[in-house]
Every structure is written in C-alpha cells, then in structure tokens.
Design a protein around this motif. Structure first.
Motif, PDB file in Angstrom:
ATOM      1  N   LYS A 461     -36.502  58.186 -25.945  1.00  0.00           N
ATOM      2  CA  LYS A 461     -36.870  57.182 -27.072  1.00  0.00           C
ATOM      3  C   LYS A 461     -36.157  55.855 -26.997  1.00  0.00           C
ATOM      4  O   LYS A 461     -36.822  54.693 -27.298  1.00  0.00           O
ATOM      5  CB  LYS A 461     -36.371  58.009 -28.427  1.00  0.00           C
ATOM      6  N   ALA A 462     -34.993  55.919 -26.755  1.00  0.00           N
ATOM      7  CA  ALA A 462     -34.225  54.532 -26.312  1.00  0.00           C
ATOM      8  C   ALA A 462     -34.865  53.884 -25.393  1.00  0.00           C
ATOM      9  O   ALA A 462     -35.024  52.718 -25.560  1.00  0.00           O
ATOM     10  CB  ALA A 462     -32.614  55.266 -26.085  1.00  0.00           C
ATOM     11  N   SER A 463     -35.164  54.546 -24.131  1.00  0.00           N
ATOM     12  CA  SER A 463     -36.025  53.917 -23.188  1.00  0.00           C
ATOM     13  C   SER A 463     -37.078  53.235 -23.247  1.00  0.00           C
ATOM     14  O   SER A 463     -37.292  52.063 -22.810  1.00  0.00           O
ATOM     15  CB  SER A 463     -36.031  54.721 -21.890  1.00  0.00           C
ATOM     16  N   ASP A 464     -37.788  53.833 -24.305  1.00  0.00           N
ATOM     17  CA  ASP A 464     -39.058  53.168 -24.923  1.00  0.00           C
ATOM     18  C   ASP A 464     -38.549  51.930 -25.803  1.00  0.00           C
ATOM     19  O   ASP A 464     -39.570  50.813 -25.737  1.00  0.00           O
ATOM     20  CB  ASP A 464     -39.883  54.121 -25.730  1.00  0.00           C
ATOM     21  N   TYR A 465     -37.597  52.302 -26.455  1.00  0.00           N
ATOM     22  CA  TYR A 465     -37.389  50.966 -27.362  1.00  0.00           C
ATOM     23  C   TYR A 465     -37.173  49.684 -26.580  1.00  0.00           C
ATOM     24  O   TYR A 465     -37.568  48.704 -26.852  1.00  0.00           O
ATOM     25  CB  TYR A 465     -36.122  51.219 -27.961  1.00  0.00           C
ATOM     26  N   VAL A 466     -36.476  49.918 -25.502  1.00  0.00           N
ATOM     27  CA  VAL A 466     -36.073  48.586 -24.653  1.00  0.00           C
ATOM     28  C   VAL A 466     -36.599  48.336 -23.440  1.00  0.00           C
ATOM     29  O   VAL A 466     -36.471  47.392 -22.731  1.00  0.00           O
ATOM     30  CB  VAL A 466     -34.426  48.866 -24.221  1.00  0.00           C
ATOM     31  N   GLY A 467     -37.905  49.177 -23.128  1.00  0.00           N
ATOM     32  CA  GLY A 467     -38.675  48.861 -22.230  1.00  0.00           C
ATOM     33  C   GLY A 467     -38.272  49.432 -20.759  1.00  0.00           C
ATOM     34  O   GLY A 467     -38.750  49.069 -19.757  1.00  0.00           O
ATOM     35  N   ASP A 469     -38.725  52.557 -20.032  1.00  0.00           N
ATOM     36  CA  ASP A 469     -39.475  53.408 -19.469  1.00  0.00           C
ATOM     37  C   ASP A 469     -40.620  52.814 -18.439  1.00  0.00           C
ATOM     38  O   ASP A 469     -40.809  53.749 -17.538  1.00  0.00           O
ATOM     39  CB  ASP A 469     -40.503  53.756 -20.501  1.00  0.00           C
ATOM     40  N   TYR A 470     -40.729  51.599 -18.346  1.00  0.00           N
ATOM     41  CA  TYR A 470     -41.475  51.091 -17.079  1.00  0.00           C
ATOM     42  C   TYR A 470     -40.796  50.959 -15.944  1.00  0.00           C
ATOM     43  O   TYR A 470     -41.302  51.605 -14.889  1.00  0.00           O
ATOM     44  CB  TYR A 470     -41.911  49.636 -17.513  1.00  0.00           C
ATOM     45  N   LEU A 475     -39.743  55.203 -10.682  1.00  0.00           N
ATOM     46  CA  LEU A 475     -38.672  55.886  -9.884  1.00  0.00           C
ATOM     47  C   LEU A 475     -39.172  57.285  -9.632  1.00  0.00           C
ATOM     48  O   LEU A 475     -39.420  58.136 -10.764  1.00  0.00           O
ATOM     49  CB  LEU A 475     -37.337  55.798 -10.538  1.00  0.00           C
ATOM     50  N   GLU A 476     -39.094  57.700  -8.470  1.00  0.00           N
ATOM     51  CA  GLU A 476     -39.397  59.302  -8.158  1.00  0.00           C
ATOM     52  C   GLU A 476     -38.462  60.347  -8.956  1.00  0.00           C
ATOM     53  O   GLU A 476     -39.100  61.300  -9.600  1.00  0.00           O
ATOM     54  CB  GLU A 476     -39.206  59.310  -6.703  1.00  0.00           C
ATOM     55  N   GLU A 494     -32.868  45.063 -14.594  1.00  0.00           N
ATOM     56  CA  GLU A 494     -33.002  46.455 -14.696  1.00  0.00           C
ATOM     57  C   GLU A 494     -31.531  47.045 -15.162  1.00  0.00           C
ATOM     58  O   GLU A 494     -31.714  47.925 -15.996  1.00  0.00           O
ATOM     59  CB  GLU A 494     -33.335  46.990 -13.440  1.00  0.00           C
ATOM     60  N   ARG A 495     -30.589  46.580 -14.694  1.00  0.00           N
ATOM     61  CA  ARG A 495     -29.218  46.755 -15.020  1.00  0.00           C
ATOM     62  C   ARG A 495     -29.148  46.739 -16.560  1.00  0.00           C
ATOM     63  O   ARG A 495     -28.605  47.386 -17.282  1.00  0.00           O
ATOM     64  CB  ARG A 495     -28.035  46.154 -14.320  1.00  0.00           C
ATOM     65  N   GLN A 496     -29.412  45.469 -16.886  1.00  0.00           N
ATOM     66  CA  GLN A 496     -29.325  45.045 -18.486  1.00  0.00           C
ATOM     67  C   GLN A 496     -30.256  46.082 -19.452  1.00  0.00           C
ATOM     68  O   GLN A 496     -29.857  46.671 -20.221  1.00  0.00           O
ATOM     69  CB  GLN A 496     -29.734  43.733 -18.524  1.00  0.00           C
TER      70      GLN A 496
END
Ligand SMILES: Nc1ncnc2c1ncn2[C@@H]1O[C@H](COP(=O)(O)OP(=O)(O)OP(=O)(O)O)[C@@H](O)[C@H]1O
Length: 598
Positions: A461-467, A469-470, A475-476, A494-496
């Motif tokens: 959920k958090a990853s989707d919020y901040v983009g 997820d892309y 990543l494998e 990406e680190r950000q």
C-alpha cells in the motif's frame, strides 16, 4: 561535549577499579575458581625443580641401594608426569574460564557502548568522529577483557612465583640468594625505564590507530568525491603519512620491548653465571649438595621470567585502565535531550503546530533562528522556502525534537514538545529527509526497519502511494531485492522512493518532507503529492523545497531569510507582495512580471 580524546586521564584509579569490578561481579565464582586453578598450576610448576634436585641427591647418595634408587626414580617419574599432566589440564580449564569471562565482559561493554551512543542526541552524535567511536566499541572492550583474562591473573601469578622462588632460594643457600638479589636494583632501573618509554610508545600507537580508523571511515564513505575530483593521489599520500606514522610507532614499541627483554636476559645470565661459580664452589666445599645446586640453578632461571613479565603486565594493566577511562567517558556522556520524568504520551495527533518566538543556536552565540513564530492548523500543508542556510531544515528538526530550543516554545496540539515523550512524538511523524540513508539488507528490511507488525500488504500500500511499485515491478526479487551498503545499487530517486515508503508505512499523522522529491522526476513527484493528499491519516504536512512548483499549492508558504520569517501567505498572495518570494519565483522560472500575474 568531549570528543572522547585519546590522551586525557581523569578518573581516579580507585573509582575506575571499583567500576570495572562491577563487570566481573556476575562472573565472581568463575573468576575465583580460575584463580584457584592458577594457584594449583603455579605450585605444580614450582615443585618440580626442587623434586629434581632432591632426586639427584638421592641418586648420588651411596647409603641407598641400587634397587631403592630405581624404585624412587620410577615413582618420581610417575609423580612428575602426573603433576605435569594435571598442570596442563588445570591450565586448560583455567584459560577457558578466563577467556569466557573476557568474552562476556567484552560483549557487555560493546553492547553498552552501542546502546549508549544510540541514545545520544543527533547534535551530540554529529560532533563525534565515527572512527573513534568504532575504536571505543571494538579495541577498548578488548583491552579491558585482556586485562581481566591475562594481565591481572598472570600478574598475581608472577608476584606469587617471585615470592615463593625468593624464599626457596634463601632456604637453599642464603648467600647465593643474596648474590642473585644483588641484580635486582639493575632490574628495577631497567623496568622503570621500560615502563616509561613503553607507555609513551603505546599511547602513540593508540592515537595513530584511532587516526587511521577515523581516516579510513571518513574517506571510504567519501571515496566517490575523491575519485570525481581526481584526488586519489592526494588521499593516498595523506593515508601513507598516517600509515607511516602508525608503523613507526609500532616499530618504536617493538624496539622498546626488543631492548628490554635482552637486558633482563643479560642480567639473568649474570645471575646464572654467579650461581654456577659460587654454586660449584659450594658443592666442592661440601656446603651445598649437587642436587640442591641444580634446583637452585633452575629456580634462578625461573626467577627472572616473572620479573620481565611483571613490567609488561603493568603496561597491560595501564592499557586496560586507559581503555576503561575512554569507554566510561562515552558512557558518562549524558544524552543532552532526554524525556522529562513526567513526560506525557500522546494518544492522538490533531495536527496543530505552533512556534512561539523560537530562538535557536547550534553553536553558542550563532543564532540560527531568531524569534520565529508561526501556526499550522490541522489539515494544512505549509511550505518553507528561502535561501540556503536560512533555517528551514532547522525548523523541521526542532519539531521532531532532534535539538532543544534556547528560547520560546514549540507546541504540538497546544502541548509544549518538551513535555511529550520523544518516542510518542515521533510515532506520529513521518520524515523524509534531504539525506536518504538505506541500510544494507533488503528493500523490505529498509521499509519495515525490522518491525514484524508491518505486513507485505502494508508495504504494498505504501509503495503504491509513493510510486515505488514501478521500481519493485522491475526487480526480479521485488521486496527481497538486496540493498547494498547505503543503497549504492539504486539511483538517488529510487533511494528516495524507498525511504518515502518507509515514512508512509508507519501511517504518520504529520508528514515532514525536506527536499524529499528533489531527485524524483516531476511526474512521479506529482503522483506522490496526489497520494499524500489522499492519505486519510495525514493531517498536516510540512514541506521544504527549492523547486517552487512543488509547493505552489500549499495552504501557506513561509519565506525565511537569515533565521527569520520575512513573508507568509499563499503562492498568489506572496507573488502580489513582490518581495523575496516573488524574486525567487522570477529567478527560478525566468518569467517577466506580466507572465506571473497572468
Ligand atoms: N548541526 C549543525 N551544527 C552547526 N550549525 C548548523 C548545523 N546544522 C545547520 N547549521 C547551520 O544552521 C543554519 C541553518 O541551516 P539549515 O539546514 O536549517 O538551513 P536550510 O535553510 O535548511 O538550508 P538548505 O536550503 O541549504 O537546506 C546554517 O547556517 C547552517 O550552517
């Protein structure tokens, strides 16, 4: 605050000893048993020369029959072997016990040092050279453990041996014993000189080791900059200098030992020659038996061994004490930001923040914030803009109480933050800072920071919020993708994003973004902003951004200059004022006045 200097000596030895003994207390029984075992091995070793001498006397005595002598020889040999075996076995257990105690003490000290450093304030930690802290947590506990396991026990053992051998020598032949003792003043002078020079040499070694550690830790972190600016040769030269210094100090130390040991050996040889001369004369004169002469000769050899070791062990003791001093310096450095005893727990966060005439300085008399006052209401997004060094980041740092202010008041939901538990305050705050730090591990580790209550679903959920997820989709191994030290295998953006997800996954109520999207493309940035504004639990947002497009839609923009608020209002209001914000905007977009109003 002290920087845990390598030279200072302050603690009284008595207090230091008392405090050090508290680390031995849990191992009292084992330590005393090891002592007892040490006594057994010492006595076993001391008996053999006397037994050898007495056996020889018995062998050359014509009063005894041949068969009796053979019998005594066999029994004697069996007893000698038994004593030697016992001594080896007992010695093994004694060493094991001491080493275990040493490792336990080292383990506890390392843990205490690390835990203590973790509790210091950011301001205190910023002042500490990392290399020195590493030395405090590694070499110094090792020195203390060595003092407990090797030095103290062996020092006592050597004094005991010296005392017992001295008595045996006097009992066998006091005239010859006095001759041997005549060499003692020479030994005392040599030992005093040795202690003086070796102590200085050791101090030099320690300082140089610390310097090399500090240089390595700083320069390995900054190696990229060194390479970009072609400074490798210069850095290699600098390192060579301190490395040479370290080598030289080690060699000086080795030389001092190298001179001291042969001197003691020489004195021991003189004593042995005197022993042989006077011993043989005494045997020929019938004053001394041949067997006791041989015992005496062996004891003289044994007499000088502890003497040489005692001086070296005094140094070990001193090293242990000086390491203890440095460790206690770290442990005695009180965290300068602590929760008040009656600090309260925040059970909810509505989102009101107020700065009331806040004055703050990092360094005495250098005011960074000068009477800053502003209010942020729940559900507001407030941005801070202004020139580099004007105090924007400082304001954000004060809200999470990384530092305490000197004057004024900071209120959260009307409560002074000094009366709120820091952990409780930070629970409600999500921070995205200028300098992103990733730990080595996996992406999951970096988002959850080891919190087992955060599920993969929360992370998603958090990853989707901040983009993020892309990034994960590419990543494998997704969340299990390995993150190298400091996140070196990811781009800055990406680190950000990873650290953004880390901030968001904790469901913060107040979101602090300090140049959080500086390395992220404008499209992703607008996705993040959109998501953040939709996040239900985030009531208040504070943003610092140099890219003015990022903050245009904030409810309020606070313009800072040299530690003061010079303008405050919405984007449009500030443009109309034609002040500092207007100038900044003009500079950034290179727009003419007419375009801005349009
Ligand atoms: N830890 C510190 N110790 C001493 N001075 C500091 C420290 N951190 C910041 N300062 C000083 O405080 C002032 C304000 O710094 P701050 O980081 O708040 O500026 P800023 O407005 O956020 O700048 P930027 O836009 O460059 O991030 C600067 O002059 C800076 O040199």
């Amino acid at each position: 605050m002290r920087d845990f200097n390598d030279n200072h000596q302050s603690h009284a030895d008595k207090n230091l000893t008392k405090r050090l003994l508290t680390y031995l207390k849990p191992h009292k029984k084992r330590f005393l048993t090891a002592f007892l075992l040490m006594f057994i091995t010492t006595f076993a070793n001391l008996i053999l020369p006397l037994a050898t001498g007495l056996s020889i006397d018995l062998m050359v005595n014509p009063d005894y029959t041949f068969d009796f002598k053979v019998l005594v020889l066999i029994i004697g040999a069996i007893i000698a072997v038994a004593i030697l075996m016992t001594s080896v076995v007992v010695g093994f257990f004694q060493q094991m016990m001491l080493q275990e105690i040493g490792q336990d003490v080292t383990h506890v000290l390392r843990k205490e040092v690390f835990e203590h450093i973790e509790n210091l304030s950011i301001g205190q930690i910023n002042l500490l050279p990392v290399g020195k802290l590493v030395t405090r947590a590694t070499n110094d506990p090792g020195n203390i453990s060595d003092m407990f396991t090797n030095t103290i026990v062996n020092l006592i053992r050597n004094f005991l041996m010296l005392f017992i051998i001295g008595i045996i020598l006097v009992v066998i032949n006091y005239v010859m014993a006095l001759l041997v003792f005549l060499t003692l003043p020479l030994i005392i002078i040599a030992s005093q000189l040795f202690r003086k020079y070796s102590r200085n040499a050791y101090r030099q070694v320690r300082n140089n080791v610390s310097e090399v550690n500090g240089f390595l830790s700083e320069n390995l972190s900054g190696i990229k900059i060194t390479q970009i600016f072609n400074q490798e040769d210069k850095k290699i030269k600098e390192f060579k200098e301190i490395n040479d210094k370290l080598k030289k100090s080690y060699l000086t130390e080795i030389n001092i030992f190298g001179i001291y040991r042969p001197i003691i050996w020489l004195i021991a040889m003189i004593a042995s020659i005197l022993t042989i001369y006077f011993g043989v004369s005494s045997v020929l004169a019938g004053i001394l038996s041949p067997g006791l002469f041989i015992s005496f000769y062996i004891y003289v050899g044994q007499f000088f061994e502890p003497i040489q070791q005692i001086s070296e062990q005094f140094n070990g003791l001193q090293n242990g004490f000086s390491s203890a001093e440095k460790i206690f310096d770290v442990l005695d450095t009180k965290p300068d930001i602590k929760d008040q005893e009656d600090a309260i727990e925040l059970d909810k966060f509505e989102g009101r923040i107020e700065f009331k005439n806040v004055w703050f300085q990092y360094i005495p008399d250098e005011w960074v914030l000068k009477g800053v006052s502003f209010k942020v209401n729940p559900n507001e997004t407030v941005a801070f803009v202004g020139a580099t060094g004007s105090g924007k980041t400082t304001i954000l740092q004060l809200i999470v109480r990384n530092y305490d202010i000197q004057e004024g008041q900071i209120l959260i939901d009307g409560i002074d933050i000094r009366t709120i538990k820091r952990s409780s305050l930070r629970k409600f705050i999500g921070q995205m800072l200028q300098d992103v730090f990733l730990f080595s591990g996996t992406i999951r580790d970096n988002i959850t920071l080891g919190d087992p209550t955060i599920t993969d679903e929360d992370i998603k959920k958090a990853s989707d919020y901040v983009g993020l997820d892309y990034v994960l989709d590419k990543l494998e191994h997704g969340l299990d993708h390995v993150v190298l030290e400091r996140g070196n295998n990811f781009s800055s953006g990406e680190r950000q994003l990873i650290s953004f997800a880390r901030a968001v996954v904790y469901n913060p109520s107040l979101m602090i973004l300090d140049e959080a999207t500086a390395n992220i493309d404008s499209e992703t940035e607008s996705i993040i902003q959109d998501s953040l504004s939709k996040m239900m639990n985030i009531s208040t947002m504070l943003i610092v951004a140099h890219r003015l497009s990022t903050i245009q839609h904030s409810n309020r923009i606070i313009v800072m200059s040299k530690g003061e608020i010079v303008e405050m209002g919405t984007h449009q209001e500030l443009l109309k004022q034609k002040g500092l914000y207007f100038n900044l905007y003009q500079l950034q977009y290179d727009k003419k006045e007419g375009d801005i109003h349009a």
